[in-house]
Design a protein around this motif. Structure first.
Motif, mmCIF file in Angstrom:
data_model
loop_
_atom_site.group_PDB
_atom_site.id
_atom_site.type_symbol
_atom_site.label_atom_id
_atom_site.label_comp_id
_atom_site.label_asym_id
_atom_site.label_seq_id
_atom_site.Cartn_x
_atom_site.Cartn_y
_atom_site.Cartn_z
ATOM 1 N N SER A 52 41.625 25.641 30.181
ATOM 2 C CA SER A 52 41.688 26.363 29.105
ATOM 3 C C SER A 52 41.630 25.447 27.912
ATOM 4 C CB SER A 52 43.031 27.304 29.013
ATOM 5 O OG SER A 52 43.179 28.239 30.006
ATOM 6 N N THR A 53 42.059 24.199 28.143
ATOM 7 C CA THR A 53 41.797 23.246 26.878
ATOM 8 C C THR A 53 40.411 22.923 26.747
ATOM 9 O OG1 THR A 53 43.885 22.012 27.582
ATOM 10 C CG2 THR A 53 42.427 20.763 25.904
ATOM 11 N N LEU A 54 39.656 22.959 27.596
ATOM 12 C CA LEU A 54 38.367 22.683 27.434
ATOM 13 C C LEU A 54 37.582 23.955 26.592
ATOM 14 C CD1 LEU A 54 35.334 21.401 28.036
ATOM 15 C CD2 LEU A 54 35.510 22.727 30.108
ATOM 16 N N MET A 55 38.039 25.176 26.946
ATOM 17 C CA MET A 55 37.350 26.309 26.430
ATOM 18 C C MET A 55 37.982 26.464 24.962
ATOM 19 S SD MET A 55 38.054 30.496 27.066
ATOM 20 C CE MET A 55 38.978 30.310 25.744
ATOM 21 N N ASN A 56 39.078 26.074 24.787
ATOM 22 C CA ASN A 56 39.743 26.094 23.377
ATOM 23 C C ASN A 56 39.021 25.293 22.401
ATOM 24 O OD1 ASN A 56 41.641 28.266 23.928
ATOM 25 N ND2 ASN A 56 43.348 26.636 24.272
ATOM 26 N N VAL A 85 35.101 35.031 22.249
ATOM 27 C CA VAL A 85 36.124 34.704 22.805
ATOM 28 C C VAL A 85 36.912 35.764 23.527
ATOM 29 C CG1 VAL A 85 38.141 33.098 23.161
ATOM 30 C CG2 VAL A 85 36.415 32.516 21.500
ATOM 31 N N ILE A 86 37.066 35.695 24.848
ATOM 32 C CA ILE A 86 37.707 37.018 25.562
ATOM 33 C C ILE A 86 38.822 36.336 26.401
ATOM 34 C CG2 ILE A 86 37.562 38.764 27.232
ATOM 35 C CD1 ILE A 86 34.751 39.102 26.404
ATOM 36 N N PHE A 87 40.238 36.552 26.191
ATOM 37 C CA PHE A 87 41.207 36.147 26.682
ATOM 38 C C PHE A 87 41.823 37.024 27.864
ATOM 39 C CE2 PHE A 87 41.338 34.153 22.492
ATOM 40 C CZ PHE A 87 41.539 32.708 22.598
ATOM 41 N N GLN A 88 42.773 36.446 28.507
ATOM 42 C CA GLN A 88 43.432 37.211 29.696
ATOM 43 C C GLN A 88 44.224 38.625 28.945
ATOM 44 O OE1 GLN A 88 45.575 35.258 32.867
ATOM 45 N NE2 GLN A 88 46.769 37.074 33.209
ATOM 46 N N ALA A 149 37.429 45.023 25.251
ATOM 47 C CA ALA A 149 37.512 44.012 24.603
ATOM 48 C C ALA A 149 36.110 43.033 24.974
ATOM 49 C CB ALA A 149 38.659 42.832 25.577
ATOM 50 N N ILE A 150 35.406 43.316 26.249
ATOM 51 C CA ILE A 150 34.014 42.850 26.305
ATOM 52 C C ILE A 150 32.967 43.431 25.466
ATOM 53 C CG2 ILE A 150 32.371 42.839 28.133
ATOM 54 C CD1 ILE A 150 34.583 42.363 30.357
ATOM 55 N N PRO A 166 39.770 36.587 32.262
ATOM 56 C CA PRO A 166 39.937 37.968 31.627
ATOM 57 C C PRO A 166 40.316 38.810 32.632
ATOM 58 C CG PRO A 166 37.550 37.225 32.052
ATOM 59 C CD PRO A 166 38.289 35.997 31.997
ATOM 60 N N PHE A 167 40.127 38.607 33.887
ATOM 61 C CA PHE A 167 40.413 39.514 34.978
ATOM 62 C C PHE A 167 41.655 39.101 35.803
ATOM 63 C CE2 PHE A 167 35.606 40.083 35.195
ATOM 64 C CZ PHE A 167 35.399 40.690 34.315
ATOM 65 N N GLY A 168 42.246 38.041 35.262
ATOM 66 C CA GLY A 168 43.384 37.501 36.021
ATOM 67 C C GLY A 168 44.595 38.374 36.210
ATOM 68 N N ALA A 169 44.983 39.357 35.223
ATOM 69 C CA ALA A 169 46.134 40.413 35.434
ATOM 70 C C ALA A 169 45.889 41.583 36.033
ATOM 71 C CB ALA A 169 46.580 40.321 33.978
#
Length: 264
Positions: A52-56, A85-88, A149-150, A166-169
């Motif tokens: 996530s740090t890399l993506m940020n 940017v699309i978050f969980q 969101a997508i 994005p699909f983790g939950a």
């Protein structure tokens, strides 16, 4: 500063540290990666490896302690419209309908009402939410919210999509369905995609390449080409080739030698 490079995204010897009590925590250490235009790259690794740090950093939400992150040869110095940017978390406005949520970025960009409506309806249709265009987010399932969101991210026409689990939950069945729908959308509306995940099967199913990261410090451990043809279906998941790739990624994620990158 601009550098000549053919890569859409270029990460060059990026190091990122954070203060931690009386010492510093090294989130990323010497990370280098090039991603081509329209390439779909997934990043997988254990917790704390700096995904996530890399993506940020690429999103412009964090700055490297040293090294460089570039998009189209230019240093990333903050958020930009070329990067969606699309978050969980779905981050939808609860008081706006699906259509109004998708139109939001277009309105900020100054597009007229008719053009906003046309673009929003196109991407709502692509993600299969036509029947829910006038629904509020509270009426949607988790999978529908993420599809919204997508659609919102695609609508503002970014050349890059940065997706952080994005699909983790979502439940397993919804997750598989959205993976297939995401690839279907990507096949029609090509973008450069960096997709963060903890799920090895998801990483292999989606990607042209899988980047495996290692923790403490966060670094690239292995990069694995996925030579399965698109479109990818349930049959692809059950193929011997998929199983072989999955096993290789799984082994790279969970059998890492501390402090040593694979092949080095």
């Amino acid at each position: 500063m601009t550098t000549t490079t053919s890569a859409k995204i270029s990460v060059q010897e990026v190091r990122k540290t954070f203060p931690l009590k009386n010492e510093e925590f090294v989130a990323l250490d010497g990370v280098s990666l090039d991603i081509a235009d329209n390439e779909f790259v997934t990043v997988v690794g254990p917790s704390g490896c700096g995904k996530s740090t890399l993506m940020n950093i690429l999103a412009g939400l964090e700055t490297p302690t040293s090294g460089r992150a570039l998009v189209d040869g230019k240093d990333v110095v903050g958020p930009g419209p070329e990067r969606g940017v699309i978050f969980q978390q779905y981050a939808l406005f609860p008081w706006l309908t699906v259509r109004k949520n998708v139109e939001f970025g277009l309105k900020v960009a100054g597009l007229g009402a008719s053009e906003r409506r046309e673009r929003a309806d196109y991407f709502i249709r692509i993600v299969g939410l036509e029947q829910f265009a006038d629904a509020l987010p509270k009426m949607l399932s988790g999978g529908m919210k993420q599809r919204c969101a997508i659609a919102r991210a695609y609508a503002v026409n970014p050349s890059i999509l940065l997706m952080d689990e994005p699909f983790g939950a979502l439940d397993a069945l919804t997750r598989v369905t959205l993976q297939e729908q995401l690839l279907d959308t990507w096949s029609r509306e090509k973008r450069t995609v960096l997709f963060i995940t903890h799920d090895v099967d998801e990483a292999v199913f989606l990607a042209n390449r899988v980047v495996v990261m290692a923790a403490r410090p966060g670094r690239i451990y292995d990069v694995i080409d996925v030579d399965l043809p698109y479109p990818r279906t349930e049959e692809a998941r059950l193929s011997p080739e998929f199983a072989q790739l999955r096993n290789r990624v799984w082994h790279s994620v969970y059998h890492q030698a501390p402090g040593i990158a694979a092949g080095r």
